[in-house]
Design a protein around this motif. Structure first.
Motif, PDB file in Angstrom:
ATOM      1  N   ILE A  68       9.579   0.672  39.265  1.00  0.00           N
ATOM      2  CA  ILE A  68       8.700   1.779  38.881  1.00  0.00           C
ATOM      3  C   ILE A  68       8.128   1.533  37.492  1.00  0.00           C
ATOM      4  O   ILE A  68       8.856   1.183  36.549  1.00  0.00           O
ATOM      5  CB  ILE A  68       9.467   3.115  38.916  1.00  0.00           C
ATOM      6  CG1 ILE A  68       9.860   3.417  40.368  1.00  0.00           C
ATOM      7  CG2 ILE A  68       8.634   4.249  38.316  1.00  0.00           C
ATOM      8  CD1 ILE A  68      10.854   4.522  40.519  1.00  0.00           C
ATOM      9  N   ASP A  69       6.821   1.717  37.378  1.00  0.00           N
ATOM     10  CA  ASP A  69       6.132   1.630  36.089  1.00  0.00           C
ATOM     11  C   ASP A  69       5.513   2.983  35.787  1.00  0.00           C
ATOM     12  O   ASP A  69       4.764   3.532  36.609  1.00  0.00           O
ATOM     13  CB  ASP A  69       5.048   0.556  36.136  1.00  0.00           C
ATOM     14  CG  ASP A  69       5.629  -0.835  36.304  1.00  0.00           C
ATOM     15  OD1 ASP A  69       6.085  -1.396  35.298  1.00  0.00           O
ATOM     16  OD2 ASP A  69       5.632  -1.333  37.448  1.00  0.00           O
ATOM     17  N   VAL A  70       5.822   3.501  34.603  1.00  0.00           N
ATOM     18  CA  VAL A  70       5.274   4.777  34.163  1.00  0.00           C
ATOM     19  C   VAL A  70       4.178   4.489  33.143  1.00  0.00           C
ATOM     20  O   VAL A  70       4.452   3.992  32.039  1.00  0.00           O
ATOM     21  CB  VAL A  70       6.357   5.675  33.541  1.00  0.00           C
ATOM     22  CG1 VAL A  70       5.773   7.029  33.153  1.00  0.00           C
ATOM     23  CG2 VAL A  70       7.525   5.850  34.512  1.00  0.00           C
ATOM     24  N   GLU A  71       2.941   4.756  33.527  1.00  0.00           N
ATOM     25  CA  GLU A  71       1.820   4.510  32.638  1.00  0.00           C
ATOM     26  C   GLU A  71       1.564   5.719  31.748  1.00  0.00           C
ATOM     27  O   GLU A  71       2.039   6.829  32.014  1.00  0.00           O
ATOM     28  CB  GLU A  71       0.555   4.199  33.457  1.00  0.00           C
ATOM     29  CG  GLU A  71       0.666   2.931  34.280  1.00  0.00           C
ATOM     30  CD  GLU A  71      -0.637   2.583  34.977  1.00  0.00           C
ATOM     31  OE1 GLU A  71      -1.503   3.477  35.116  1.00  0.00           O
ATOM     32  OE2 GLU A  71      -0.790   1.419  35.386  1.00  0.00           O
ATOM     33  N   GLY A  72       0.810   5.504  30.678  1.00  0.00           N
ATOM     34  CA  GLY A  72       0.401   6.605  29.822  1.00  0.00           C
ATOM     35  C   GLY A  72      -0.802   7.329  30.402  1.00  0.00           C
ATOM     36  O   GLY A  72      -1.437   6.862  31.357  1.00  0.00           O
ATOM     37  N   VAL A  73      -1.126   8.455  29.817  1.00  0.00           N
ATOM     38  CA  VAL A  73      -2.276   9.236  30.263  1.00  0.00           C
ATOM     39  C   VAL A  73      -3.567   8.493  29.938  1.00  0.00           C
ATOM     40  O   VAL A  73      -3.730   7.944  28.839  1.00  0.00           O
ATOM     41  CB  VAL A  73      -2.273  10.618  29.575  1.00  0.00           C
ATOM     42  CG1 VAL A  73      -3.561  11.371  29.880  1.00  0.00           C
ATOM     43  CG2 VAL A  73      -1.070  11.434  30.020  1.00  0.00           C
ATOM     44  N   GLU A  74      -4.467   8.451  30.908  1.00  0.00           N
ATOM     45  CA  GLU A  74      -5.773   7.833  30.681  1.00  0.00           C
ATOM     46  C   GLU A  74      -6.593   8.696  29.725  1.00  0.00           C
ATOM     47  O   GLU A  74      -6.622   9.919  29.848  1.00  0.00           O
ATOM     48  CB  GLU A  74      -6.510   7.670  32.008  1.00  0.00           C
ATOM     49  CG  GLU A  74      -7.828   6.929  31.881  1.00  0.00           C
ATOM     50  CD  GLU A  74      -8.500   6.711  33.228  1.00  0.00           C
ATOM     51  OE1 GLU A  74      -9.680   6.325  33.235  1.00  0.00           O
ATOM     52  OE2 GLU A  74      -7.834   6.935  34.271  1.00  0.00           O
TER      53      GLU A  74
END
Length: 244
Positions: free
Chosen positions: A73-79
């Motif tokens: 799982i990869d948790v990205e930041g808010v665009e």
């Protein structure tokens, strides 16, 4: 806990929220097999307001996804800029962000502010009732389910706070159109109509006035105008808008 083990990593901008051992690449997490991915992310310290796409083995999933054994799982930041659908873009700030609230109002951004600590439940409820984005440095507040929308304010310096919010949400700027005291709209005011609210020196020195349509406060370009003008000029130059 003896549930499925997953591998999880967080985008660089989110690593301040997690324990030091989780700030570099994927690390193992043992889940309970029933909790959602959103719950897992928040249990590791990241408010979902700050999480962008959640990727499971490279494919995006909803926060309601229940992780299975072996998933990566990869948790990205808010665009950025972040779209906030469903209502006009407006904000609610907690008791610790008074300077930021006044600066947003100076730029014509709708920014409600609680000058007293009314408690997290009441703030979250107001966010939902008025459909305002809750701005706060309180991670616990941002994890409340009642919130309509929220955002963590990453700095404790007002200049950086303002830049962060303007970059993240790209609100329309309309400087000098809101009351910095109560957030109400300003309207041009005839000098004679506000004369009884002015000191003698102000009456002699200034001719252009505005008045808040809600609280009645009177504004003119007085001694502090140069400092305020610098804030407005810098914001408009960097983030767009039209000075009034």
């Amino acid at each position: 806990m003896n549930g499925p083990e997953i591998q999880i990593s967080f985008a660089p901008g989110l690593r301040l929220f997690v324990a030091a051992e989780r700030r570099s690449g994927h690390t193992a997490v043992t889940t309970d097999g029933v909790s959602s991915l959103g719950h897992v992310v928040e249990s590791l310290g990241v408010p979902l307001t700050e999480a962008g796409r959640l990727l499971v083995d490279g494919r995006p999933v909803d926060p309601s996804h229940v992780p299975a054994a072996g998933e990566t799982i990869d948790v990205e930041g808010v665009e950025r800029p972040q779209a906030v659908p469903g209502a006009p873009l407006r904000f609610l700030l907690d008791v610790h962000l008074g300077t930021l609230a006044r600066r947003l109002r100076l730029l014509g951004v709708d920014a409600a502010y609680e000058s007293e600590d009314i408690g997290d439940p009441a703030l979250a409820t107001r966010s939902a009732q008025e459909r305002r984005v809750m701005l706060s440095r309180d991670r616990g507040l941002l994890r409340r389910r009642e919130l309509w929308a929220g955002a963590y304010v990453y700095s404790d310096r007002p200049d950086d706070q303002l830049r962060d919010v303007l970059e993240r949400f790209a609100p329309r700027l309309a400087p000098w159109t809101r009351c910095t005291a109560c957030n109400g709209p300003l309207t041009d005011a005839d000098k004679d109509a506000v004369r009884d609210q002015l000191e003698t020196g102000t009456q002699k020195s200034y001719d252009v006035f505005a008045r808040c349509t809600e609280c009645g406060r009177v504004y003119w370009r007085g001694a502090h105008h140069a400092r305020l003008e610098a804030i407005v000029t810098d914001a408009v130059r960097e983030f767009g808008g039209a000075t009034a």
